[in-house]
Design an enzyme around this catalytic site. Structure first.
Site, PDB file in Angstrom:
ATOM      1  N   HIS A  58      42.989  37.423  45.390  1.00 44.19           N
ATOM      2  CA  HIS A  58      41.988  36.543  44.770  1.00 44.19           C
ATOM      3  C   HIS A  58      42.624  35.210  44.418  1.00 44.19           C
ATOM      4  O   HIS A  58      43.764  35.147  43.980  1.00 44.19           O
ATOM      5  CB  HIS A  58      41.437  37.200  43.499  1.00 44.19           C
ATOM      6  CG  HIS A  58      40.165  36.558  43.034  1.00 44.19           C
ATOM      7  ND1 HIS A  58      38.932  36.990  43.456  1.00 44.19           N
ATOM      8  CD2 HIS A  58      39.927  35.508  42.218  1.00 44.19           C
ATOM      9  CE1 HIS A  58      37.994  36.236  42.907  1.00 44.19           C
ATOM     10  NE2 HIS A  58      38.565  35.325  42.151  1.00 44.19           N
ATOM     11  N   ASP A  73      30.199  39.652  34.319  1.00 46.25           N
ATOM     12  CA  ASP A  73      30.901  38.504  34.893  1.00 46.25           C
ATOM     13  C   ASP A  73      29.968  37.718  35.807  1.00 46.25           C
ATOM     14  O   ASP A  73      29.986  36.492  35.824  1.00 46.25           O
ATOM     15  CB  ASP A  73      32.143  38.936  35.669  1.00 46.25           C
ATOM     16  CG  ASP A  73      32.730  37.756  36.434  1.00 46.25           C
ATOM     17  OD1 ASP A  73      33.211  36.826  35.785  1.00 46.25           O
ATOM     18  OD2 ASP A  73      32.633  37.735  37.669  1.00 46.25           O
ATOM     19  N   ARG A 104      28.687  29.674  33.280  1.00 48.45           N
ATOM     20  CA  ARG A 104      29.820  28.762  33.059  1.00 48.45           C
ATOM     21  C   ARG A 104      29.822  27.635  34.084  1.00 48.45           C
ATOM     22  O   ARG A 104      30.188  26.500  33.789  1.00 48.45           O
ATOM     23  CB  ARG A 104      31.146  29.540  33.139  1.00 48.45           C
ATOM     24  CG  ARG A 104      31.389  30.436  31.933  1.00 48.45           C
ATOM     25  CD  ARG A 104      32.508  31.424  32.202  1.00 48.45           C
ATOM     26  NE  ARG A 104      33.726  30.768  32.642  1.00 48.45           N
ATOM     27  CZ  ARG A 104      34.516  31.230  33.617  1.00 48.45           C
ATOM     28  NH1 ARG A 104      34.231  32.337  34.254  1.00 48.45           N
ATOM     29  NH2 ARG A 104      35.594  30.569  33.964  1.00 48.45           N
ATOM     30  N   SER A 155      37.422  36.843  33.966  1.00 49.80           N
ATOM     31  CA  SER A 155      36.441  36.839  35.055  1.00 49.80           C
ATOM     32  C   SER A 155      37.061  37.451  36.312  1.00 49.80           C
ATOM     33  O   SER A 155      36.511  38.371  36.928  1.00 49.80           O
ATOM     34  CB  SER A 155      35.997  35.393  35.320  1.00 49.80           C
ATOM     35  OG  SER A 155      35.349  35.284  36.558  1.00 49.80           O
ATOM     36  N   LYS A 161      36.519  41.684  37.752  1.00 47.01           N
ATOM     37  CA  LYS A 161      35.992  41.974  39.104  1.00 47.01           C
ATOM     38  C   LYS A 161      37.003  42.804  39.897  1.00 47.01           C
ATOM     39  O   LYS A 161      36.649  43.742  40.587  1.00 47.01           O
ATOM     40  CB  LYS A 161      35.746  40.677  39.872  1.00 47.01           C
ATOM     41  CG  LYS A 161      34.507  39.955  39.438  1.00 47.01           C
ATOM     42  CD  LYS A 161      34.240  38.787  40.356  1.00 47.01           C
ATOM     43  CE  LYS A 161      35.171  37.639  40.087  1.00 47.01           C
ATOM     44  NZ  LYS A 161      34.595  36.470  39.489  1.00 47.01           N
TER      45      LYS A 161
HETATM   46  N1  URA Z   1      37.349  32.557  39.950  1.00 43.48           N
HETATM   47  C1  URA Z   1      36.673  33.526  39.284  1.00 43.48           C
HETATM   48  O1  URA Z   1      36.376  34.579  39.837  1.00 43.48           O
HETATM   49  N2  URA Z   1      36.344  33.303  38.023  1.00 43.48           N
HETATM   50  C2  URA Z   1      36.663  32.179  37.365  1.00 43.48           C
HETATM   51  O2  URA Z   1      36.355  32.060  36.214  1.00 43.48           O
HETATM   52  C3  URA Z   1      37.362  31.161  38.065  1.00 43.48           C
HETATM   53  C4  URA Z   1      37.700  31.377  39.364  1.00 43.48           C
END
Ligand code: URA
Length: 434
Positions: free
Chosen positions: A82, A161, A168, A183, A187
């Site tokens: 990620h 999220d 956000r 966040s 996930k």
């Molecule tokens: N990527 C994400 O999944 N969440 C964030 O808050 C910022 C980048």
């Protein structure tokens, strides 16, 4: 417990308890707490920050706000990757097929654009017919059959999220260490991989502008991952200028395809090899990073990585033709060069501005409900450190409206600083946290 009191406590700099955090996450997920109260809390968190204990509690509450993916039906060590988000960050598009072609099962959940940064799912939708709305059964079947599947964040996976992310994005509360860490990790924990490789961006185009903040974010996420029993590694990489040359959904897909053909930009290739080798090591496919890099280079050289992309796109309803004929991807009606007003070194490109230029062209969302134009964006011709002659093209704008092309052309030029001396060379990979 009242949401009002939680907002007030955070606004005044207090530390929220795990119970208070669970209360607002559960209430928001169920639709019992309205967007406006959560927006106020996000802004209070933005200014007052969260402690390590609050961040962990927020992560776990979000990870547990819905179902968790059970990947036990997939053979092998599942390694997820990620990125914290950047400009021109098309890494997953090239990296996922590269590591899948090396035998790492990629069962990945990706997101859409956020703030001035793009998202993998939006980019993948450049392949006509492509869908990330897979059932869990299909998702697992695809990984077992071809080694790769990417799905969007479903309504039942870390739903807290999903709602917070969208909120956000439109309330200027993205770039906070705790909100980003929770966040991403909520996930990743809900998505069930055995190991997680994080690409933490730093520089003007990243959410974490300062390297020290990026390092703190990386450490925080690695800690959360370890506490949750997942092997977690973070690579800190430069985002002081766009990654590669292309910025914009379909344009980035084309650059990822070029990379899988062995014609990728140097910084982008380096990032894919660095992250990819960490993934192969975490997945037990290589003994050391030298061997891992060689394996990754090999699947590019012999075309297996490109074919893996084609198989993946086809398995998710997209046209595999476009992988081998990228000219079939969405293209903009207007291309307009931005030229250098003077000769000199391109000292700096204000990276966040380039992301905003892409948004202005229609490549990103203005509100939670907005659609996006997949064909627009910019292709840089010069990067920081390059010498440019007066009148030479700095970048080409791809637009569908003259007025937007005109406005972006001015904005892009204002984001470029041309000087007589070259800029100081900085390392692209700034560290690895294990
Ligand atoms: N990527 C994400 O999944 N969440 C964030 O808050 C910022 C980048």
């Amino acid at each position: 417990m009242r949401m009002y009191d939680i907002i007030m406590k955070k606004r005044n700099g207090g530390e929220l308890t795990e119970e208070e955090i669970r209360f607002f996450i559960t209430g928001y997920t169920r639709g019992e707490i309205p967007d406006y109260q959560v927006s106020a809390l996000m802004m209070a968190i933005y200014f007052r920050k969260m402690t390590e204990a609050e961040t962990l509690a927020l992560t776990m509450a979000m990870a547990e706000s819905g179902d968790r993916l059970d990947l036990s039906g997939i053979q092998g060590i599942k390694v997820d990757k990620h990125s914290t988000g950047g400009v021109g960050d098309k890494t997953s598009l090239a990296l996922a097929p590269m590591v899948a072609a090396c035998g790492i099962p990629v069962a990945k959940m990706s997101g859409r654009g956020l703030g001035h940064t793009g998202g993998t799912i939006d980019k993948l939708e450049s392949f006509s017919g492509f869908t990330t709305a897979l059932t869990r059964e299909k998702f697992i079947e695809n990984v077992n059959r071809i080694g790769i599947a990417i799905m969007g964040q479903t309504a039942d996976l870390a739903p807290a999220d999903k709602k917070l992310y969208a909120l956000r994005d439109v309330t200027a509360t993205v770039d906070n260490l705790s909100l980003i860490a929770s966040s991403i990790m909520s996930k990743k924990l809900a998505a069930g991989a055995d190991a997680i490789v994080l690409d933490v961006k730093t520089g003007n185009g990243a959410f974490m502008k300062e390297e020290a903040d990026a390092r703190a974010l990386a450490e925080e996420m690695v800690k959360i991952g370890k506490n949750a029993g997942r092997r977690t590694i973070a690579v800190i990489s430069d985002m002081d200028q766009p990654l590669g040359y292309a910025v914009g959904n379909a344009l980035e897909v084309k650059e990822a395809i070029d990379t899988l053909k062995g014609e990728g930009p140097e910084d982008f290739v380096e990032l894919c090899l660095t992250l990819g080798s960490r993934m192969l090591l975490a997945g037990g496919k290589a003994e050391d990073s030298g061997e891992a890099r060689r394996m990754l280079e090999e699947v590019i050289a012999d075309g297996r990585a490109l074919e893996k992309l084609a198989e993946f796109v086809e398995a998710q309803g997209g046209s595999r033709e476009s992988v081998y004929h990228p000219e079939l991807l969405p293209g903009a009606a207007i291309t307009r060069p931005v030229t250098a007003p003077v000769s000199g070194y391109l000292n700096h490109i204000v990276c966040e501005e380039v992301g905003i230029c892409s948004l202005m062209l229609g490549g990103g969302r203005e509100t939670k409900e907005s659609g996006i134009d997949l064909s627009v964006g910019l292709v840089l011709c010069k990067k920081a450190g390059d010498y440019v002659m007066e009148g030479e093209t700095l970048a080409v704008i791809h637009a569908n409206e003259e007025e937007r092309a005109e406005a972006v052309s001015k904005r892009y030029l204002a984001a470029c600083r041309i000087t007589d001396t070259p800029p100081e060379k900085k390392p692209f990979i700034k560290g690895v946290i294990e």
